[in-house]
Design a protein around this motif. Structure first.
Motif, PDB file in Angstrom:
ATOM      1  N   PHE A 294       0.836  -1.202   0.000  1.00  0.00           N
ATOM      2  CA  PHE A 294       0.000   0.000   0.000  1.00  0.00           C
ATOM      3  C   PHE A 294       0.875   1.259   0.000  1.00  0.00           C
ATOM      4  O   PHE A 294       0.678   2.171  -0.810  1.00  0.00           O
ATOM      5  N   ILE A 389      -5.560   3.217  -5.319  1.00  0.00           N
ATOM      6  CA  ILE A 389      -6.962   3.562  -5.091  1.00  0.00           C
ATOM      7  C   ILE A 389      -7.057   4.263  -3.741  1.00  0.00           C
ATOM      8  O   ILE A 389      -6.899   3.623  -2.687  1.00  0.00           O
ATOM      9  N   THR A 391      -8.328   5.749  -0.290  1.00  0.00           N
ATOM     10  CA  THR A 391      -9.296   5.167   0.640  1.00  0.00           C
ATOM     11  C   THR A 391     -10.422   6.154   0.934  1.00  0.00           C
ATOM     12  O   THR A 391     -10.287   7.369   0.701  1.00  0.00           O
ATOM     13  N   GLN A 455     -14.808   0.706  -4.278  1.00  0.00           N
ATOM     14  CA  GLN A 455     -14.745  -0.568  -3.562  1.00  0.00           C
ATOM     15  C   GLN A 455     -14.350  -1.708  -4.503  1.00  0.00           C
ATOM     16  O   GLN A 455     -13.538  -2.568  -4.139  1.00  0.00           O
ATOM     17  N   GLN A 458     -10.601  -1.530  -5.261  1.00  0.00           N
ATOM     18  CA  GLN A 458      -9.764  -1.906  -4.129  1.00  0.00           C
ATOM     19  C   GLN A 458      -9.616  -3.421  -3.999  1.00  0.00           C
ATOM     20  O   GLN A 458      -8.693  -3.903  -3.340  1.00  0.00           O
ATOM     21  N   GLU A 459     -10.511  -4.175  -4.639  1.00  0.00           N
ATOM     22  CA  GLU A 459     -10.544  -5.628  -4.465  1.00  0.00           C
ATOM     23  C   GLU A 459     -10.213  -6.405  -5.734  1.00  0.00           C
ATOM     24  O   GLU A 459     -10.084  -7.638  -5.683  1.00  0.00           O
ATOM     25  N   PRO A 556      -4.525  -4.178  -7.263  1.00  0.00           N
ATOM     26  CA  PRO A 556      -4.615  -2.948  -6.463  1.00  0.00           C
ATOM     27  C   PRO A 556      -3.313  -2.704  -5.691  1.00  0.00           C
ATOM     28  O   PRO A 556      -2.720  -3.627  -5.136  1.00  0.00           O
ATOM     29  N   TYR A 557      -2.855  -1.477  -5.698  1.00  0.00           N
ATOM     30  CA  TYR A 557      -1.680  -1.009  -4.963  1.00  0.00           C
ATOM     31  C   TYR A 557      -0.373  -1.651  -5.443  1.00  0.00           C
ATOM     32  O   TYR A 557       0.605  -1.715  -4.703  1.00  0.00           O
TER      33      TYR A 557
END
Length: 584
Positions: A294, A389, A391, A455, A458-459, A556-557
């Motif tokens: 992250f 992404i 938060t 959302q 993020q997944e 993601p990240y």
């Protein structure tokens, strides 16, 4: 975009800037060598509190302790870095307080060390001694930062105006030693932070704003100055949406103009990182994201936006995790090295940034979560891509700042907070005041805010296509480096690392190996697959049209570095900057 119209040299901002937090000890020698070797050094911020100010008994001892920093500071300069000296916490023998009560909250020293000096002229002489040592004796032309986060009462116990006086006398001392000395402040915890507690405020405005007003209305008679100068302005920022840098810089430049200072004054972000949580230990600074991919992604996304917002310098928080008890290696502290000197994913992000060469390019992307940094030299294109992404916590801060610009005050926003969140999430058909609804729709459009998409992203991974336009030649070698959950990320392999370190410590306690063996073992871990920066693919691509297409899937990240180089025998005269398009 024509590559002949590149945006100039790679900015100094993209060099690796770091805040030491505490001065390196013997066990850090290996890590310092590795850090210097792997990175193009930027600003390195060296604190004087723990090793110089707090333990000193008088000025003579303080001078001796300053000399203990010489070798490291000179090596920073030798390796292309810029030394910044943090003058924070004062010696107890100079303090107006005699309290030996610990400061707490993870901060070294006693209440006396965060109190105003009992004699500001002696404080000025202290700063003069420091500048004379580093600038005149060592010829370092260092930056000098006066205090850190004086807006917080557990870091500075004086009033706001007492800090301004502290800064004034620091400038007097610094410029008396070297008229060209570069001094800056106030290093507040946020550009918009107000002094806490309110009763000690100069005015009910942001600390930075009040600092500029004070400097504009007060001079330094001894130096013949009608205003108190600053060579750069300093503030900190943690866990912000990358887009927030534009607001920070816009506010600061407007305040500079308001008080007739140069709006081009360099801006220095002297502490920054993610801080999303949850904590892994009881430390007030612990946050799991500090150890994971992250923060690696956060670094790239934010450096990209810092540059476009015209931030000049940065020092990331921090180089090392502090020592920790227990067997856990990953404790969520800020360092890019763990306390046993294992490199984290964040370390590899700066390693990637240091691989950039040549002149800066400006890729185009139509995805709000894809952030890019690119450059080219005579033969290669370097492209860094991250799928970051932000938060919900980051969006809330960004939206709040945008609403403040539209005239809403903090009390209104607190009262309307839950209604605004429900509206943004479309959880219910919430009826809002018409002006607020329209203002929110403007913000939603500006930042492409959609909580369902947020959302999902993020997944889930995202597929992208990269178009390298107008490049010459037919065959190119593409090399990929990757940071994600499974690559270049020691945290994901923490249990194996924990077992390995436990065994080496046990062997050391039995006196079967030396300290050097322990440090060499850390080196071996850092050079292993999954921990070091991993090259995951190398292939040849063939261009069949005027555009060269390259397909990627990014988790993601994740952070990826692509290096594109013409194969031998394939003509390459001009390399166009890449245009990146998101495939939905």
């Amino acid at each position: 975009m024509d590559a002949s119209k590149d945006t100039g040299n790679i900015p100094y901002l993209y060099r690796t800037g770091i805040y030491l937090w505490f001065f390196p000890k013997e066990k850090h020698t290996y890590s310092i060598k590795r850090f210097f070797s792997d990175n193009k050094l930027g600003v390195i911020k060296i604190p004087l509190d723990v090793d110089v100010f707090i333990p000193s008994k008088d000025m003579q001892e303080l001078k001796k302790r300053l000399s203990g920093i010489d070798t490291f500071a000179l090596n920073v300069k030798k390796n292309g870095g810029q030394v910044a000296i943090l003058i924070h916490e004062i010696p107890s023998w100079l303090s107006s307080s005699t309290s030996n009560e610990p400061i707490g909250r993870g901060i070294s020293g006693f209440k006396a060390n965060i109190s105003p000096p009992k004699d500001y002229k002696n404080w000025s002489e202290l700063v003069k001694t420091i500048v004379n040592h580093f600038n005149n004796k060592l010829k370092l032309d260092a930056f000098y930062i006066i205090w850190t986060e004086p807006d917080l009462d557990f870091v500075w116990s004086g009033t706001e105006e007492e800090y301004f006086k502290l800064y004034k006398y620091a400038v007097l001392g610094a410029k008396s030693a070297d008229p060209k000395a570069k001094v800056g402040g106030p290093a507040v915890s946020s550009w918009a932070a107000k002094r806490n507690p309110p009763k000690s405020r100069f005015k009910d405005k942001p600390f930075l704003y009040n600092f500029l007003e004070y400097c504009s209305k007060n001079g330094i008679e001894e130096l013949g100055l009608t205003k108190i100068p600053f060579d750069f302005l300093v503030f900190h920022s943690f866990n912000n949406h990358p887009a927030l840098w534009n607001i920070m810089v816009s506010d600061t430049k407007n305040w500079l103009k308001e008080f007739s200072f140069d709006p081009r004054t360099p801006l220095f972000v002297a502490e920054w990182s993610s801080w999303e949580g949850p904590p892994l230990t009881s430390s007030p600074y612990s946050s799991e994201d500090h150890d994971t991919e992250f923060v690696a992604s956060y670094i790239i996304a934010n450096l990209s936006k810092m540059n476009s917002a015209e931030i000049s310098y940065h020092t990331f928080t921090t180089l090392f995790d502090p020592d920790a008890s227990g067997e856990e290696e990953f404790t969520g502290n800020f360092g890019i090295f763990t306390h046993n000197l294992i490199t984290k994913a964040s370390y590899n992000s700066f390693r990637i940034m240091s691989m950039l060469e040549g002149n800066l390019l400006q890729p185009n992307t139509n995805d709000p979560f894809i952030y890019t940094i690119a450059s080219k030299n005579k033969e290669k294109i370097f492209l860094i891509i991250t799928n970051f992404i932000p938060t919900p916590k980051m969006y809330k801060q960004l939206i709040a700042e945008e609403l403040k610009k539209k005239g809403y005050n903090v009390d209104e926003l607190i009262l309307l907070k839950e209604d605004i969140i429900k509206y943004l999430k479309r959880e219910e058909n919430k009826v809002l005041p018409e002006k607020l609804r329209l203002d929110l729709e403007d913000i939603i459009k500006k930042y492409s805010i959609n909580y369902e998409v947020l959302q999902y992203r993020q997944e889930n991974p995202v597929d992208i296509v990269i178009y390298f336009e107008n490049i010459q030649g037919n065959k190119y070698k593409v090399v990929e480096y990757l940071i994600d959950t499974n690559h270049s990320n020691a945290f994901s392999f923490r249990e194996n690392i924990k077992k390995a370190l436990s065994e080496i410590k046990r062997t050391y306690k039995m006196k079967k190996i030396t300290k050097d063996h322990v440090f060499n073992y850390a080196d071996a871990i850092n050079n292993s697959n999954n921990v070091k920066l991993e090259k995951i693919r190398e292939e040849t691509i063939v261009k069949n049209t005027s555009k060269c297409l390259y397909n990627l899937t990014l988790m993601p990240y994740s952070v990826m570095m692509l290096i594109l180089q013409p194969e031998e025998g394939s003509v390459s005269k001009t390399l166009m900057p890449p245009t990146i398009r998101f495939v939905k």
